[in-house]
Motif scaffolding. Structure first.
Motif, short mmCIF file in Angstrom:
data_model
loop_
_atom_site.label_atom_id
_atom_site.label_comp_id
_atom_site.label_asym_id
_atom_site.label_seq_id
_atom_site.Cartn_x
_atom_site.Cartn_y
_atom_site.Cartn_z
N ASP A 69 -0.84 7.10 -0.51
CA ASP A 69 -2.14 7.62 -0.94
C ASP A 69 -3.27 6.63 -0.69
OD1 ASP A 69 -1.55 5.74 -2.85
OD2 ASP A 69 -1.43 7.15 -4.52
N GLY A 70 -2.96 5.48 -0.07
CA GLY A 70 -4.00 4.51 0.28
C GLY A 70 -4.31 3.50 -0.81
N GLN B 37 -6.51 -5.85 5.72
CA GLN B 37 -5.76 -4.61 5.62
C GLN B 37 -4.36 -4.74 6.22
OE1 GLN B 37 -7.85 -1.24 7.18
NE2 GLN B 37 -6.19 0.21 6.78
N GLU C 90 0.84 -1.19 0.00
CA GLU C 90 0.00 0.00 0.00
C GLU C 90 0.88 1.25 0.00
OE1 GLU C 90 -3.33 2.26 2.82
OE2 GLU C 90 -2.96 0.11 3.06
N ARG D 13 -3.72 0.22 -3.02
CA ARG D 13 -3.10 -1.08 -2.74
C ARG D 13 -2.76 -1.82 -4.04
NH1 ARG D 13 -7.38 -2.91 2.00
NH2 ARG D 13 -6.86 -1.23 3.45
#
Length: 468
Positions: A374-375, A424, A371, A377
């Motif tokens: 900027d988030g 996550q 990841e 993935r």
């Protein structure tokens, strides 16, 4: 694309100009007011779903081609350039950068060229002090100029790709022995005979235009041998197309022009051996299993990975991927990304990226869920490979090949089957490079980010000797 809204003013304006319509006529065809069209073209308002459908229905605009693509690459390059301390008093928002990339791409490229010249002159001054010779002040090296050319055309050259694919169909390359087909074609069409060179340290390929002989090193791997024959065909069969593309690029020097021709010859050869349509369909069928693709087409892993990164044909794109080839010193010698992940133009890649671990397990394809800050993935793949002529005394350079996609495309890859992409915690935090990454607590950081101030507390030591 900003917060779910689509700003495509320049595309709409170009489409209107191509049809030679005034704003009033074009707006009427779309069923909107002239003032609304004017706001769309100036990126003051996003385009609505209704207008998108009208553009597709009445003007054949391909909605699938409205993803960020080259705009993302330009925005990334601008962001990296403007992170230089030279611009310390100006921190643009992502919206500003996107508006510049969309509305004034020529200005954006001019800024990148200016910063490149500034960076190189600064390095030269540091190296040569007050003895600097004006003759070595260059704005950009020819190699870097060509690198940026391929980068900003999405690593896809339509005219060359189509010509190579047409020839592959004519020769039936995917249906019979490749080397035999190429040998027969170059003999019958161009009167060139193939010869073998048994000298261990001979060149891979040597062409004699007088004798009409192409001599190949006998100890080349089959995939390299086939590629060298295809390369010779590119120089002959694709010459007119390739020269036209290189000329249209308007390079600053003859040297850059010639380097680009080399790149285009290689592109033609890859597109000939791995023709677009068949290769794209087979990649989807085999779920991008690199070993199986290599075996199916008799190509090397590098040839397969590189070709996957060029599947950017309008209206028929493959899975958007990033691809890089990295040498043992960490230099990225090939790079392209059709994803949000853009490689840094300068400096090394993130040390947490799995590409740096591939040399530990040569011959294996390593996987990583990663990841970025900027988030977004990604599924990342990396493997080590060597590129050499057979023989104990020959040099055997090794490279790491890195390939990956955004996690939304992971189902298209066999490598993701047993990975929990919904967890996550299973994603490693990576960045583009230390000088651009703003993660505060990364123990692997080599240098502070350019945009952050350093705070030193002599009474406290954490993972880093400073705080950001």
């Amino acid at each position: 694309m900003v917060a779910g809204k689509l700003y495509i003013g320049r595309k709409v304006r170009d489409l209107r100009d191509a049809n030679r319509f005034t704003q009033a006529v074009f707006a009427e065809r779309l069923g909107i007011s002239t003032s609304y069209l004017n706001q769309i073209e100036n990126n003051q308002r996003p385009v609505s779903a209704t207008v998108l459908l009208a553009l597709a229905d009445k003007f054949k605009m391909d909605i699938s081609e409205l993803s960020a693509g080259s705009g993302d690459r330009l925005v990334s390059a601008l962001a990296e350039t403007l992170s230089d301390p030279l611009f310390a008093n100006y921190i643009p928002s992502i919206q500003e950068l996107k508006l510049i990339a969309q509305n004034a791409p020529g200005f954006a490229h001019a800024l990148l060229n200016c910063h490149e010249a500034y960076r190189q002159r600064s390095e030269q001054l540091a190296s040569h002090d007050d003895r600097l010779d004006d003759q070595i002040l260059v704005e950009n090296t020819p190699y870097e100029e060509v690198r940026d050319f391929f980068h900003f055309v999405d690593n896809y050259i339509h005219e060359v790709d189509q010509q190579a694919e047409s020839l592959a169909k004519e020769l039936g390359l995917t249906e019979q022995d490749t080397f035999t087909s190429l040998s027969q074609f170059i003999d019958t069409r161009y009167g060139i005979r193939l010869r073998k060179d048994t000298e261990v340290h001979a060149a891979m390929r040597r062409f004699d235009p007088i004798l009409r002989e192409l001599t190949l090193n006998q100890y080349l791997p089959a995939s390299t041998r086939d590629f060298q024959v295809a390369l010779q065909i590119a120089q002959l069969h694709g010459a007119e197309t390739i020269d036209a593309v290189a000329s249209a690029a308007n390079f600053k020097t003859q040297e850059a022009y010639e380097i680009c021709r080399v790149g285009l010859h290689n592109y033609f050869a890859g597109a000939l051996l791995l023709p677009y349509g068949v290769f794209k369909e087979t990649a989807a069928e085999l779920r991008h299993d690199l070993d199986l693709l290599s075996a199916r087409f008799g190509a090397s892993l590098e040839q397969v990975c590189h070709r996957l990164s060029t599947l950017q044909r309008p209206g028929g794109k493959g899975v958007p991927l990033f691809f890089a080839r990295i040498d043992r010193s960490g230099n990225i010698t090939k790079r392209h990304s059709a994803t949000k992940l853009q490689f840094a133009r300068y400096g090394a890649a993130c040390p947490l990226w799995i590409a740096h671990q591939a040399p530990v397990t040569p011959g294996q394809i390593m996987r990583q869920l990663a990841e970025t800050p900027d988030g977004i993935r990604y599924l990342c793949l990396a493997t080590q490979t060597s590129k050499a002529v057979a023989g104990y005394s020959n040099n055997r350079p090794t490279y790491t090949l890195a390939l990956g996609c955004e996690i939304s495309y992971a189902d298209a890859f066999v490598y993701a089957d047993d990975l929990d992409v919904s967890n996550q915690r299973g994603f490693d935090p990576i960045g583009v490079s230390c000088r651009l990454c703003e993660r505060r607590d990364c123990a692997s950081r080599s240098v502070p980010p350019l945009r952050q101030k350093i705070l030193v507390d002599h009474h406290l030591r954490g993972m880093l000797p400073y705080k950001l």
